[in-house]
Design an enzyme around this catalytic site. Structure first.
Site, short mmCIF file in Angstrom:
data_model
loop_
_atom_site.label_atom_id
_atom_site.label_comp_id
_atom_site.label_asym_id
_atom_site.label_seq_id
_atom_site.Cartn_x
_atom_site.Cartn_y
_atom_site.Cartn_z
N ASP A 37 -81.47 -29.57 75.46
CA ASP A 37 -80.11 -28.51 76.64
C ASP A 37 -81.18 -29.39 78.18
OD1 ASP A 37 -82.62 -28.02 76.18
OD2 ASP A 37 -81.84 -26.03 76.54
N HIS A 241 -84.94 -56.66 85.00
CA HIS A 241 -85.12 -54.62 84.92
C HIS A 241 -85.72 -54.42 84.08
CE1 HIS A 241 -81.20 -55.30 87.33
NE2 HIS A 241 -81.92 -55.08 87.88
N ASP A 258 -91.53 -54.47 91.60
CA ASP A 258 -90.63 -54.43 92.59
C ASP A 258 -89.76 -52.49 92.81
OD1 ASP A 258 -87.79 -53.96 93.47
OD2 ASP A 258 -86.61 -56.02 92.34
N ASP A 269 -86.11 -51.15 99.10
CA ASP A 269 -86.15 -52.03 97.89
C ASP A 269 -87.29 -53.75 97.77
OD1 ASP A 269 -85.67 -53.33 95.32
OD2 ASP A 269 -83.25 -53.98 95.68
N HIS A 348 -79.80 -64.50 89.08
CA HIS A 348 -78.88 -63.25 90.02
C HIS A 348 -78.85 -63.44 91.86
CE1 HIS A 348 -83.39 -62.75 92.34
NE2 HIS A 348 -83.63 -62.66 91.35
N HIS A 352 -78.42 -58.34 98.39
CA HIS A 352 -76.83 -57.00 98.05
C HIS A 352 -77.68 -56.27 99.57
CE1 HIS A 352 -80.56 -54.68 97.08
NE2 HIS A 352 -80.97 -55.44 96.23
N HIS A 359 -78.31 -50.82 95.72
CA HIS A 359 -76.93 -51.54 95.89
C HIS A 359 -75.88 -51.17 97.04
CE1 HIS A 359 -78.62 -53.72 92.09
NE2 HIS A 359 -79.44 -53.78 92.75
N GLU A 382 -84.44 -61.95 98.39
CA GLU A 382 -85.14 -61.35 97.30
C GLU A 382 -84.43 -62.74 96.35
OE1 GLU A 382 -83.75 -58.97 94.79
OE2 GLU A 382 -82.51 -57.63 96.25
N TYR A 386 -87.71 -67.00 87.35
CA TYR A 386 -87.97 -66.63 86.31
C TYR A 386 -88.06 -67.85 85.20
CZ TYR A 386 -86.60 -63.24 89.05
OH TYR A 386 -86.42 -62.54 90.70
N ARG A 403 -91.24 -62.90 92.43
CA ARG A 403 -89.85 -62.26 92.51
C ARG A 403 -90.46 -62.09 93.58
NH1 ARG A 403 -87.24 -59.86 90.06
NH2 ARG A 403 -87.65 -57.67 90.33
N GLU A 405 -89.00 -60.12 98.09
CA GLU A 405 -88.09 -59.18 98.41
C GLU A 405 -88.42 -58.82 99.08
OE1 GLU A 405 -86.64 -56.48 95.10
OE2 GLU A 405 -84.67 -56.10 97.03
N1 GLY Z 1 -84.71 -53.26 92.41
C1 GLY Z 1 -83.77 -54.19 92.41
C2 GLY Z 1 -82.59 -55.14 93.39
O1 GLY Z 1 -84.01 -56.01 93.73
O2 GLY Z 1 -82.50 -55.65 92.97
MN MN Z 2 -83.19 -55.80 95.44
MN MN Z 3 -85.65 -55.18 94.04
#
Ligand code: GLY
Ligand code: MN
Ligand code: MN
Length: 439
Positions: A37, A241, A258, A269, A348, A352, A359, A382, A386, A403, A405
Site C-alpha cells: 500500500d 539503460h 548518466d 541530462d 540510439h 532529444h 525527453h 549524446e 557500446y 557516452r 552527453e
Molecule cells: N538519460 C536518458 C537519456 O540520455 O536520454
Molecule cells: Mn539524454
Molecule cells: Mn542521459
C-alpha cells in the site's frame, strides 16, 4: 517556484494559441502504487505544472479563453484537517484561487458533475487522450452526454485536439526563467558528477556513487534525479539503460555516469565516462577520442536552421568511420551506414529535447521533415559507442562503453553548452581525477 505571474503569462499564451472557441482540460496523473500500500512519491504532470505551479495530485485545470467568467477553473483536493494530518498540507479551493490564479475552484469530487457545462459549446477540446483511462472515460462519457443535450442548447466539442501543437510548442521554446532553472539543474548535476569522480575508484560500488549523486542533488535543493541515474562500470557501461548500479568498480574499468538533477521540475541530462584508476588505457583513449571528436563537432553544428537529423547523421558518419578505424566494421563508411551495421555499436539517437521532462515535449518533425532548430530550444548531444562483452569485435575492445552527453541551448548565433563546466577532454579528465582524488 516561479512567481504566479509566470504561470498566468503561460496560461495567457496557451489560451491565445488555442483561441476563444476552444477549451482545454489538463488533469494530473493518478498516484501510483509502488508495492503493497506504499505509493511512489507524487510528481506533477509537467503540462499541469507548467500552467499552474500546482504540485498536488487529483487536480484538473480547465481553460476557457473565450469565457467572460470562469476562464481559469481548477478542481482540487479540498482542505481537510484530518487528511492533512495524515498526508500533508493542501492549498484547497481557496488556495487555488488566492495563490494559483484560478477564477473559480471546486472540490475535485465535483468534476464529473461540472465537466459537461464547462466544455459545452466549444469547437475544440484540447485534451491529451491516452494518459489516464479514468479521465478518458469521463471525457468521452461527457461528450456522449452532451450529444443528447443538443435540443437544450448544449453541443459537444467538434474535435478533441492533442496538446502537442499548442501547449508543447510553448514548452519547447524556453523562456529566460526556464533557462535559469535548467542552468541551475546543470550546475547541481555538475557538482554531483564531480562528487562521483572524486570517489569512484576500484573497489567502490556503483550504488555508492549513485548515493553521492542523489545526496548532492537533494543537498543543493533539487528534488532528486530527473530520471533514474545510470552508474555503469566496465561492461555495464555497454547497457544503455543500466540502472541496477550494484557492482563493484574493478581495476581498469571505465565508469559511465548518466545523471541529471531535477530542479523545480526542470531536469539536466548529463553523461560522462571516466577511468576509475585515473588514467585511460591507450585502447580506451582511442575509443573515447572517437566519441569525443564526434561530440565536439556535433555541438559546433548546433545553431538555428540545423536539424536534429543533421546532427545525428553527422555523428553516425563520424562514429562509423571510427568503428572502421578500430576494426569493428569492415569496408567503406557509406556502405556500413547504408546497411545500418553501425547500429551494432551505436543504436540510439544523438539528441532529444530537454526541459521539464528528460525527453521533453515538442514535435521533431514538421510537414514530414525534421524541423530546424530555433533560439530558445534546448537539446542534448549524446553520441556514444557500446561494444558488448560478447560482440564480434577485437578482444581488447570488448566491454567498452562510452557516452558523452551535454545539454545545449540554441542561441541566435549558435549555442551555449549548459553543462560545459564538466570536462570532456580525456587529458583534462585525467588531470581533474588526479587533482580531486588527491593522487
Ligand atoms: N538519460 C536518458 C537519456 O540520455 O536520454
Ligand atoms: Mn539524454
Ligand atoms: Mn542521459
Amino acid at each position: 517556484m516561479f512567481d504566479p505571474a509566470v504561470f498566468a503569462a503561460r496560461r495567457d499564451a496557451y489560451m491565445k494559441a488555442i483561441g476563444p472557441t476552444s477549451v482545454a482540460v489538463v488533469r494530473s496523473l493518478p498516484e501510483r502504487l509502488r508495492n503493497g500500500d506504499a505509493f511512489f512519491k507524487f510528481r506533477q504532470l509537467s503540462d499541469l505544472q507548467y500552467l499552474t505551479g500546482f504540485a498536488e495530485p487529483d487536480t484538473t485545470l480547465i481553460l476557457r479563453p473565450g469565457a467572460e467568467a470562469e476562464r481559469v477553473v481548477m478542481f482540487v483536493r479540498p482542505r481537510d484537517p484530518e487528511m492533512e494530518t495524515w498526508e500533508g498540507r493542501r492549498a484547497g479551493v481557496e488556495g487555488a484561487k488566492a495563490t494559483f490564479g484560478a477564477d473559480a475552484a471546486y472540490p475535485a469530487t465535483e468534476l464529473p458533475a461540472k465537466l459537461a457545462e464547462l466544455i459545452a459549446n466549444h469547437e475544440e477540446l484540447h485534451y491529451a487522450l491516452g494518459l489516464d483511462e479514468e479521465m478518458d472515460k469521463l471525457v468521452t462519457s461527457t461528450i456522449a452526454r452532451l450529444r443528447k443535450l443538443e435540443k437544450r442548447g448544449k453541443r459537444p466539442p467538434h474535435a478533441v485536439v492533442d496538446p502537442r501543437d499548442a501547449l508543447h510548442e510553448l514548452r519547447l521554446h524556453k523562456r529566460p526563467e526556464e533557462l535559469a532553472h535548467l542552468r541551475k539543474a546543470a550546475a547541481i548535476s555538475t557538482e554531483a558528477h564531480i562528487a562521483a569522480m572524486r570517489t569512484g575508484r576500484p573497489g567502490v560500488f556503483e550504488y555508492e556513487l549513485e548515493a553521492l549523486i542523489d545526496y548532492t542533488f537533494r543537498r543543493r535543493g533539487g528534488q532528486g534525479p530527473g530520471y533514474t541515474s545510470i552508474v555503469g562500470a566496465g561492461e555495464n557501461a555497454t547497457i544503455l539503460h543500466y540502472v541496477d548500479n550494484r557492482c563493484a568498480i574493478a581495476e581498469g574499468d571505465l565508469v559511465l555516469v548518466d545523471a541529471g538533477c531535477e530542479y523545480d521540475h526542470y531536469t539536466a541530462d548529463i553523461t560522462r565516462t571516466w577511468p576509475a584508476s585515473g588514467t585511460f588505457t591507450p585502447v580506451q583513449k582511442r575509443v573515447y577520442d572517437i566519441v569525443l571528436r564526434c561530440q565536439v563537432e556535433a555541438i559546433e553544428m548546433v545553431k538555428p536552421g540545423i536539424t536534429i537529423d543533421d546532427i545525428h547523421n553527422h555523428c553516425v558518419r563520424r562514429l562509423t568511420e571510427g568503428m572502421i578505424a578500430l576494426g569493428l566494421l569492415g569496408g567503406a563508411a557509406d556502405d556500413r551506414i547504408a546497411d545500418q551495421s553501425y547500429r551494432r555499436f551505436y543504436m540510439h539517437g544523438t539528441s532529444h529535447w530537454l526541459g521539464m521532462d528528460v525527453h521533453d515535449v515538442g514535435a521533431y518533425i514538421r510537414g514530414g521533415k525534421a524541423r530546424p532548430l530555433e533560439p530558445g530550444m534546448v537539446l542534448t548531444v549524446e553520441p556514444g559507442l557500446y561494444i558488448a562483452p560478447d560482440a564480434d569485435a577485437p578482444p581488447e575492445l570488448r566491454g567498452i562503453g562510452i557516452r558523452i552527453e551535454d545539454d545545449v541551448l540554441v542561441t541566435e548565433d549558435g549555442c551555449r553548452v549548459l553543462s560545459a563546466d564538466l570536462p570532456t577532454d580525456a587529458d583534462e579528465i585525467e588531470s581533474w581525477m588526479a587533482r580531486i582524488q588527491g593522487r
